[in-house]
Design a protein around this motif. Structure first.
Motif, PDB file in Angstrom:
ATOM      1  N   LEU A 131       0.720  -1.278  -0.025  1.00 35.81           N
ATOM      2  CA  LEU A 131      -0.064  -0.171  -0.014  1.00 35.81           C
ATOM      3  C   LEU A 131       0.976   1.393  -0.097  1.00 35.81           C
ATOM      4  N   ASP A 132       0.535   2.348  -0.892  1.00 38.82           N
ATOM      5  CA  ASP A 132       1.022   3.530  -0.749  1.00 38.82           C
ATOM      6  C   ASP A 132       2.376   3.581  -1.555  1.00 38.82           C
ATOM      7  N   VAL A 133       2.783   2.329  -2.173  1.00 35.95           N
ATOM      8  CA  VAL A 133       4.107   2.531  -3.124  1.00 35.95           C
ATOM      9  C   VAL A 133       3.613   2.165  -4.287  1.00 35.95           C
ATOM     10  N   PRO A 134       4.087   3.117  -5.553  1.00 32.43           N
ATOM     11  CA  PRO A 134       3.651   3.012  -6.820  1.00 32.43           C
ATOM     12  C   PRO A 134       4.233   1.605  -7.213  1.00 32.43           C
ATOM     13  N   LEU A 135       3.688   1.127  -7.948  1.00 32.75           N
ATOM     14  CA  LEU A 135       4.387  -0.275  -8.680  1.00 32.75           C
ATOM     15  C   LEU A 135       5.518   0.046  -9.492  1.00 32.75           C
ATOM     16  N   SER A 136       5.418   1.586 -10.145  1.00 29.66           N
ATOM     17  CA  SER A 136       6.566   1.767 -11.043  1.00 29.66           C
ATOM     18  C   SER A 136       7.921   2.167  -9.997  1.00 29.66           C
ATOM     19  N   ALA A 137       7.875   2.158  -8.830  1.00 30.29           N
ATOM     20  CA  ALA A 137       8.960   2.486  -7.755  1.00 30.29           C
ATOM     21  C   ALA A 137       9.014   1.546  -6.904  1.00 30.29           C
ATOM     22  N   SER A 138       8.709   0.159  -7.381  1.00 28.98           N
ATOM     23  CA  SER A 138       8.793  -0.879  -6.239  1.00 28.98           C
ATOM     24  C   SER A 138       9.949  -1.980  -6.313  1.00 28.98           C
ATOM     25  N   ARG A 139      10.641  -1.828  -7.565  1.00 29.18           N
ATOM     26  CA  ARG A 139      11.567  -2.780  -7.665  1.00 29.18           C
ATOM     27  C   ARG A 139      12.946  -2.958  -6.789  1.00 29.18           C
ATOM     28  N   GLU A 140      13.189  -1.608  -6.336  1.00 28.78           N
ATOM     29  CA  GLU A 140      14.198  -1.544  -5.201  1.00 28.78           C
ATOM     30  C   GLU A 140      13.762  -2.200  -3.790  1.00 28.78           C
ATOM     31  N   LEU A 141      12.549  -1.789  -3.487  1.00 28.66           N
ATOM     32  CA  LEU A 141      11.722  -2.415  -2.184  1.00 28.66           C
ATOM     33  C   LEU A 141      11.391  -3.815  -2.412  1.00 28.66           C
ATOM     34  N   PHE A 142      11.118  -4.439  -3.372  1.00 29.67           N
ATOM     35  CA  PHE A 142      11.183  -5.941  -3.560  1.00 29.67           C
ATOM     36  C   PHE A 142      12.267  -6.548  -3.136  1.00 29.67           C
ATOM     37  N   VAL A 143      13.417  -5.817  -3.903  1.00 32.34           N
ATOM     38  CA  VAL A 143      14.770  -6.662  -3.750  1.00 32.34           C
ATOM     39  C   VAL A 143      15.274  -6.664  -2.254  1.00 32.34           C
ATOM     40  N   GLU A 144      14.766  -5.387  -1.744  1.00 34.55           N
ATOM     41  CA  GLU A 144      15.305  -5.321  -0.328  1.00 34.55           C
ATOM     42  C   GLU A 144      14.435  -6.266   0.571  1.00 34.55           C
ATOM     43  N   LEU A 145      13.133  -6.417   0.376  1.00 32.56           N
ATOM     44  CA  LEU A 145      12.371  -7.136   1.087  1.00 32.56           C
ATOM     45  C   LEU A 145      12.766  -8.737   0.905  1.00 32.56           C
ATOM     46  N   SER A 146      13.239  -9.085  -0.196  1.00 32.93           N
ATOM     47  CA  SER A 146      13.626 -10.365  -0.414  1.00 32.93           C
ATOM     48  C   SER A 146      15.083 -10.700   0.177  1.00 32.93           C
ATOM     49  N   GLU A 147      15.798  -9.639   0.456  1.00 34.05           N
ATOM     50  CA  GLU A 147      17.212  -9.591   1.116  1.00 34.05           C
ATOM     51  C   GLU A 147      16.766  -9.841   2.639  1.00 34.05           C
ATOM     52  N   LEU A 148      15.686  -9.308   3.097  1.00 34.85           N
ATOM     53  CA  LEU A 148      15.197  -9.240   4.567  1.00 34.85           C
ATOM     54  C   LEU A 148      14.471 -10.570   4.730  1.00 34.85           C
ATOM     55  N   GLY A 149      14.496 -11.650   4.027  1.00 33.99           N
ATOM     56  CA  GLY A 149      13.910 -12.807   4.348  1.00 33.99           C
ATOM     57  C   GLY A 149      12.624 -13.311   3.535  1.00 33.99           C
ATOM     58  N   TYR A 150      11.960 -12.371   2.968  1.00 33.55           N
ATOM     59  CA  TYR A 150      10.683 -12.771   2.410  1.00 33.55           C
ATOM     60  C   TYR A 150      11.031 -13.653   1.128  1.00 33.55           C
ATOM     61  N   THR A 151      10.430 -14.969   1.057  1.00 33.05           N
ATOM     62  CA  THR A 151      10.669 -15.777   0.113  1.00 33.05           C
ATOM     63  C   THR A 151       9.633 -15.611  -1.060  1.00 33.05           C
ATOM     64  N   ASP A 152       8.319 -15.244  -0.718  1.00 29.60           N
ATOM     65  CA  ASP A 152       7.336 -15.149  -1.481  1.00 29.60           C
ATOM     66  C   ASP A 152       6.619 -13.685  -1.929  1.00 29.60           C
ATOM     67  N   PHE A 153       6.191 -13.454  -3.032  1.00 34.74           N
ATOM     68  CA  PHE A 153       5.427 -12.548  -3.376  1.00 34.74           C
ATOM     69  C   PHE A 153       4.144 -12.714  -3.924  1.00 34.74           C
ATOM     70  N   TRP A 154       3.014 -12.338  -3.175  1.00 31.71           N
ATOM     71  CA  TRP A 154       1.715 -12.893  -3.612  1.00 31.71           C
ATOM     72  C   TRP A 154       0.887 -11.455  -3.991  1.00 31.71           C
ATOM     73  N   SER A 155       0.049 -11.677  -5.076  1.00 26.87           N
ATOM     74  CA  SER A 155      -0.815 -10.574  -5.509  1.00 26.87           C
ATOM     75  C   SER A 155      -2.267 -10.905  -5.289  1.00 26.87           C
ATOM     76  N   ALA A 156      -3.055 -10.005  -5.361  1.00 20.45           N
ATOM     77  CA  ALA A 156      -4.530  -9.915  -5.217  1.00 20.45           C
ATOM     78  C   ALA A 156      -5.477  -9.486  -6.207  1.00 20.45           C
ATOM     79  N   GLU A 157      -6.576  -9.511  -6.545  1.00 23.47           N
ATOM     80  CA  GLU A 157      -7.216  -9.047  -7.428  1.00 23.47           C
ATOM     81  C   GLU A 157      -8.577  -8.512  -7.139  1.00 23.47           C
TER      82      GLU A 157
END
Length: 341
Positions: free
Chosen positions: A28-54
């Motif tokens: 929430l509140d993070v534009p998808l266009s600005a999410s690449r660095e965040l997702f990489v960081e979260l992966s490095e913090l131990g998150y193994t999965d990314f789950w979407s909703a619709e």
């Protein structure tokens, strides 16, 4: 984790080992266009999965397609794609495309969704959700196996369909389930279940018994580190009222044993008193359904779901004062370890 780490696309990833920790998209509140660095960081913090909703934010596929490139080791999942809003062939080709783009790393979560989303927003009749979901699982099994599907299911008919590109590794098939009938069907027909709006105690004492052995149990868990309990409870009550007055969720909460606690809310809502309905939600329900507190308390609350039987925990970070991405950082599996180094 690599593509040869034991996920075969069909099995209950994590069911026999350590639990997996996922990020719920969009953050929430993070534009998808600005999410690449965040997702990489979260992966490095131990998150193994990314789950979407619709539902009413992003669609369920584009964020995962981007994530498959941004975090090429991550497992990807949908929680969920509604079975009514895509036809059988379109759903199969959509899922097969992502499975082919991320072989061995994609889990397809589907479900009936709800009448407001299916009928109210999309103009599609919300009829026989149990049988329609079951039929879609059966159709997808055949399609992902490369079979020509020419069959009359109970709720739809498919004539002469065969996937042009059959995924190297069929995606795991998971079903969103709220009550015993759908839970048992998911255990019988699919590779696991997707759950939300329940406490760790609900999972341990009520839901887990309905799910067969060696099945994946994906739990979406709402988490907030907002230090202001008054604001948190106010915001949480609004979200709870919006969800739990939907018919399927109300029936679910009755089954879980919250009828007495939630009847004042349901009565006020039915009478058109939205403000009164929100105010009628007791603190006890907020505390059961929302993990909140300090980061340490939240991590302990998340762990309770793992201890209760969740094989994959998908964190829905809710700001309500703290930015949602900061919530995800604060409760990450590797947050404590990083703080010590």
């Amino acid at each position: 984790m690599t593509e040869s780490s034991g996920m075969d696309g069909r099995g209950a990833a994590g069911a026999a080992g350590a639990a997996r920790y996922g990020v719920h998209l969009p953050v929430l509140d993070v534009p998808l266009s600005a999410s690449r660095e965040l997702f990489v960081e979260l992966s490095e913090l131990g998150y193994t999965d990314f789950w979407s909703a619709e539902a009413d934010t992003t669609d369920g596929i584009i964020p995962l397609a981007l994530t498959s490139c941004w975090v090429p080791t991550a497992r990807l999942g949908t929680a969920i794609l509604p079975v009514f809003t895509r036809g059988p062939a379109l759903l199969a080709t959509t899922a097969a495309t992502l499975a082919e783009a991320a072989p061995g790393r994609f889990a397809l979560g589907i479900g009936a969704s709800s009448k407001p989303i299916v009928e109210g927003w999309n103009g599609i009749p919300f009829t026989e959700p149990y049988r329609h979901t079951r039929d879609m699982v059966r159709f997808l099994r055949q399609a992902f196996a490369g079979e020509r599907v020419d069959a009359a299911f109970d709720t739809f008919t498919v004539r002469g369909f065969r996937l042009g590109v059959v995924p190297q590794v069929p995606p795991a098939l998971l079903v969103a389930a709220l009550r015993p009938g759908m839970l048992r069907m998911a255990s019988r027909e699919a590779d696991g279940v997707i759950l939300n709006w329940l406490s760790a105690d609900d999972l341990r004492d009520t839901v887990r018994a309905e799910v067969g052995p060696d099945k994946e149990i994906v739990c979406k868990v709402f988490v907030s580190t907002n230090p202001d309990p008054d604001r948190l409870r106010t915001e949480a009550r609004r979200m709870i009222a919006a969800y739990l007055n939907v018919e399927v969720y109300a029936a679910y909460q009755r089954w879980l044993g919250r009828e007495k606690l939630l009847t004042p809310m349901w009565d006020a809502w039915a009478a058109g008193d939205r403000r009164g309905a929100v105010a009628a939600i007791p603190d006890e329900v907020v505390d059961q359904l929302i993990v909140h507190g300090t980061p340490e308390q939240c991590r302990a609350g998340i762990q309770r779901y793992v201890d209760a039987g969740a094989t994959t925990v998908v964190i829905v970070g809710i700001g309500w004062g703290d930015p949602a991405d900061d919530v995800m950082r604060a409760v990450a599996p590797g947050a404590t370890r990083q703080a010590r180094t």
